[in-house]
Design a protein around this motif. Sequence first.
Motif, PDB file in Angstrom:
ATOM      1  N   PHE A 218      19.153  -1.777   4.104  1.00  0.00           N
ATOM      2  CA  PHE A 218      18.772  -3.127   4.511  1.00  0.00           C
ATOM      3  C   PHE A 218      18.415  -4.004   3.311  1.00  0.00           C
ATOM      4  O   PHE A 218      17.969  -5.122   3.461  1.00  0.00           O
ATOM      5  CB  PHE A 218      17.588  -3.096   5.484  1.00  0.00           C
ATOM      6  N   GLY A 219      18.532  -3.469   2.105  1.00  0.00           N
ATOM      7  CA  GLY A 219      18.210  -4.249   0.913  1.00  0.00           C
ATOM      8  C   GLY A 219      17.006  -3.700   0.182  1.00  0.00           C
ATOM      9  O   GLY A 219      16.698  -2.510   0.285  1.00  0.00           O
ATOM     10  N   GLU A 220      16.301  -4.583  -0.532  1.00  0.00           N
ATOM     11  CA  GLU A 220      15.153  -4.167  -1.340  1.00  0.00           C
ATOM     12  C   GLU A 220      13.849  -4.478  -0.626  1.00  0.00           C
ATOM     13  O   GLU A 220      13.710  -5.530  -0.003  1.00  0.00           O
ATOM     14  CB  GLU A 220      15.145  -4.952  -2.654  1.00  0.00           C
ATOM     15  N   HIS A 221      12.913  -3.583  -0.709  1.00  0.00           N
ATOM     16  CA  HIS A 221      11.588  -3.813  -0.139  1.00  0.00           C
ATOM     17  C   HIS A 221      10.567  -3.774  -1.266  1.00  0.00           C
ATOM     18  O   HIS A 221      10.529  -2.806  -2.015  1.00  0.00           O
ATOM     19  CB  HIS A 221      11.255  -2.731   0.888  1.00  0.00           C
ATOM     20  N   ARG A 222       9.756  -4.823  -1.364  1.00  0.00           N
ATOM     21  CA  ARG A 222       8.712  -4.863  -2.394  1.00  0.00           C
ATOM     22  C   ARG A 222       7.379  -4.547  -1.759  1.00  0.00           C
ATOM     23  O   ARG A 222       7.005  -5.169  -0.755  1.00  0.00           O
ATOM     24  CB  ARG A 222       8.639  -6.257  -3.022  1.00  0.00           C
ATOM     25  N   VAL A 223       6.663  -3.621  -2.335  1.00  0.00           N
ATOM     26  CA  VAL A 223       5.425  -3.152  -1.724  1.00  0.00           C
ATOM     27  C   VAL A 223       4.287  -3.216  -2.726  1.00  0.00           C
ATOM     28  O   VAL A 223       4.378  -2.675  -3.831  1.00  0.00           O
ATOM     29  CB  VAL A 223       5.589  -1.684  -1.231  1.00  0.00           C
ATOM     30  N   LYS A 224       3.212  -3.903  -2.321  1.00  0.00           N
ATOM     31  CA  LYS A 224       1.982  -3.949  -3.123  1.00  0.00           C
ATOM     32  C   LYS A 224       0.844  -4.022  -2.121  1.00  0.00           C
ATOM     33  O   LYS A 224       0.724  -5.030  -1.409  1.00  0.00           O
ATOM     34  CB  LYS A 224       2.022  -5.174  -4.030  1.00  0.00           C
ATOM     35  N   LEU A 225       0.068  -2.978  -2.023  1.00  0.00           N
ATOM     36  CA  LEU A 225      -0.879  -2.870  -0.918  1.00  0.00           C
ATOM     37  C   LEU A 225      -2.324  -2.925  -1.377  1.00  0.00           C
ATOM     38  O   LEU A 225      -2.630  -2.769  -2.567  1.00  0.00           O
ATOM     39  CB  LEU A 225      -0.637  -1.544  -0.179  1.00  0.00           C
ATOM     40  N   ALA A 226      -3.202  -3.107  -0.411  1.00  0.00           N
ATOM     41  CA  ALA A 226      -4.641  -3.084  -0.676  1.00  0.00           C
ATOM     42  C   ALA A 226      -5.063  -1.679  -1.114  1.00  0.00           C
ATOM     43  O   ALA A 226      -4.403  -0.688  -0.775  1.00  0.00           O
ATOM     44  CB  ALA A 226      -5.394  -3.483   0.595  1.00  0.00           C
ATOM     45  N   ALA A 227      -6.166  -1.610  -1.853  1.00  0.00           N
ATOM     46  CA  ALA A 227      -6.687  -0.312  -2.282  1.00  0.00           C
ATOM     47  C   ALA A 227      -7.037   0.532  -1.060  1.00  0.00           C
ATOM     48  O   ALA A 227      -7.645   0.039  -0.109  1.00  0.00           O
ATOM     49  CB  ALA A 227      -7.909  -0.521  -3.164  1.00  0.00           C
ATOM     50  N   GLY A 228      -6.602   1.780  -1.069  1.00  0.00           N
ATOM     51  CA  GLY A 228      -6.849   2.680   0.061  1.00  0.00           C
ATOM     52  C   GLY A 228      -5.677   2.775   1.019  1.00  0.00           C
ATOM     53  O   GLY A 228      -5.653   3.640   1.888  1.00  0.00           O
ATOM     54  N   ASP A 229      -4.685   1.870   0.875  1.00  0.00           N
ATOM     55  CA  ASP A 229      -3.504   1.889   1.746  1.00  0.00           C
ATOM     56  C   ASP A 229      -2.382   2.707   1.102  1.00  0.00           C
ATOM     57  O   ASP A 229      -2.316   2.844  -0.125  1.00  0.00           O
ATOM     58  CB  ASP A 229      -2.989   0.467   2.008  1.00  0.00           C
ATOM     59  N   LEU A 230      -1.481   3.182   1.985  1.00  0.00           N
ATOM     60  CA  LEU A 230      -0.421   4.095   1.555  1.00  0.00           C
ATOM     61  C   LEU A 230       0.937   3.569   2.006  1.00  0.00           C
ATOM     62  O   LEU A 230       1.045   2.972   3.075  1.00  0.00           O
ATOM     63  CB  LEU A 230      -0.685   5.452   2.221  1.00  0.00           C
ATOM     64  N   VAL A 231       1.962   3.816   1.204  1.00  0.00           N
ATOM     65  CA  VAL A 231       3.325   3.587   1.680  1.00  0.00           C
ATOM     66  C   VAL A 231       4.077   4.907   1.609  1.00  0.00           C
ATOM     67  O   VAL A 231       3.919   5.669   0.658  1.00  0.00           O
ATOM     68  CB  VAL A 231       4.041   2.482   0.871  1.00  0.00           C
ATOM     69  N   LEU A 232       4.839   5.194   2.665  1.00  0.00           N
ATOM     70  CA  LEU A 232       5.727   6.349   2.596  1.00  0.00           C
ATOM     71  C   LEU A 232       7.163   5.891   2.815  1.00  0.00           C
ATOM     72  O   LEU A 232       7.429   4.932   3.543  1.00  0.00           O
ATOM     73  CB  LEU A 232       5.294   7.465   3.546  1.00  0.00           C
ATOM     74  N   TYR A 233       8.094   6.539   2.133  1.00  0.00           N
ATOM     75  CA  TYR A 233       9.505   6.158   2.197  1.00  0.00           C
ATOM     76  C   TYR A 233      10.353   7.400   1.934  1.00  0.00           C
ATOM     77  O   TYR A 233       9.854   8.391   1.379  1.00  0.00           O
ATOM     78  CB  TYR A 233       9.810   5.017   1.213  1.00  0.00           C
ATOM     79  N   PRO A 234      11.632   7.370   2.355  1.00  0.00           N
ATOM     80  CA  PRO A 234      12.445   8.581   2.200  1.00  0.00           C
ATOM     81  C   PRO A 234      12.597   8.980   0.733  1.00  0.00           C
ATOM     82  O   PRO A 234      12.833   8.120  -0.129  1.00  0.00           O
ATOM     83  CB  PRO A 234      13.803   8.170   2.778  1.00  0.00           C
ATOM     84  N   GLY A 235      12.473  10.271   0.477  1.00  0.00           N
ATOM     85  CA  GLY A 235      12.629  10.781  -0.882  1.00  0.00           C
ATOM     86  C   GLY A 235      14.013  10.516  -1.462  1.00  0.00           C
ATOM     87  O   GLY A 235      14.211  10.578  -2.672  1.00  0.00           O
ATOM     88  N   THR A 236      14.952  10.181  -0.606  1.00  0.00           N
ATOM     89  CA  THR A 236      16.330   9.918  -1.049  1.00  0.00           C
ATOM     90  C   THR A 236      16.505   8.522  -1.656  1.00  0.00           C
ATOM     91  O   THR A 236      17.559   8.228  -2.202  1.00  0.00           O
ATOM     92  CB  THR A 236      17.281  10.013   0.159  1.00  0.00           C
ATOM     93  N   SER A 237      15.476   7.671  -1.576  1.00  0.00           N
ATOM     94  CA  SER A 237      15.643   6.254  -1.956  1.00  0.00           C
ATOM     95  C   SER A 237      15.616   6.048  -3.466  1.00  0.00           C
ATOM     96  O   SER A 237      14.803   6.646  -4.176  1.00  0.00           O
ATOM     97  CB  SER A 237      14.496   5.406  -1.393  1.00  0.00           C
ATOM     98  N   VAL A 238      16.476   5.124  -3.933  1.00  0.00           N
ATOM     99  CA  VAL A 238      16.329   4.614  -5.302  1.00  0.00           C
ATOM    100  C   VAL A 238      15.126   3.679  -5.301  1.00  0.00           C
ATOM    101  O   VAL A 238      14.980   2.852  -4.402  1.00  0.00           O
ATOM    102  CB  VAL A 238      17.606   3.839  -5.735  1.00  0.00           C
ATOM    103  N   HIS A 239      14.245   3.834  -6.288  1.00  0.00           N
ATOM    104  CA  HIS A 239      13.045   2.983  -6.325  1.00  0.00           C
ATOM    105  C   HIS A 239      12.587   2.760  -7.756  1.00  0.00           C
ATOM    106  O   HIS A 239      13.016   3.460  -8.670  1.00  0.00           O
ATOM    107  CB  HIS A 239      11.925   3.603  -5.474  1.00  0.00           C
ATOM    108  N   ARG A 240      11.709   1.779  -7.931  1.00  0.00           N
ATOM    109  CA  ARG A 240      11.176   1.461  -9.261  1.00  0.00           C
ATOM    110  C   ARG A 240       9.812   0.801  -9.122  1.00  0.00           C
ATOM    111  O   ARG A 240       9.442   0.356  -8.021  1.00  0.00           O
ATOM    112  CB  ARG A 240      12.129   0.543 -10.032  1.00  0.00           C
TER     113      ARG A 240
END
Length: 228
Positions: A139-161
Amino acid sequence: MLLQIKGVLASEEVREARRILACAPWGDGRITAGSQSALAKNNEQLPETCEQTQQLQQLLLRGLERHETFFSAALPKQISPPLFNRYGASANSFGNHVDSAVRFLRNGAGRVRTDISCTLFLADPEDYDGGELVVEDTFGEHRVKLAAGDLVLYPGTSVHRVLPVTRGYRVGSYFWIQSMVRSDEQRRLLYEMDKHLRRLRVGAGEADPSVIGLTGTYHNLLRMWMDV
Ligand code: NI
């Protein structure tokens, strides 16, 4: 599935984590990178064996254990010991890469297949500029920047930076999960079903025949797809 999960650590636990991190021995992050990602990786991390890492691991694992949404989304079979990193000053970014498929645990303690990659944020977003986690999927690029204490999970297969941090420090934890349900697609279906079932249970009550039937379907799908 890319999913943001709020409040894995409460604010007092974030403060406790920062107290521990205040005297932490940061070192070059490339030590644990594979040969390909070592070229892209430019950050600092805590040694796996230091006292601060161990204290922080306990704090974080307690937060994960009690979090219903995390369990429902990840269906964890095994969680690699969380590690901690920092981006800022001249060690401030991590270019495009895919995480290694397997994490070998220390002292021959086994292996974790990296079905799911996780990042938990420990710095407040106002305290640094840049540092977004960018995850690519169909679906494209997702930019993630979260509050302290929050978590993001994503498939291990993803290209990321991780984009360069241009002010302050981005401190966080990263770890991987081997899920009882290996397929991201099946895991997502189960997560969605569980989420709607929980709502239905509140509205219709535990004894409602549809709630009982659909709960059975959830568990029967889980039984068919999971590996324990
Ligand atoms: Ni990575």
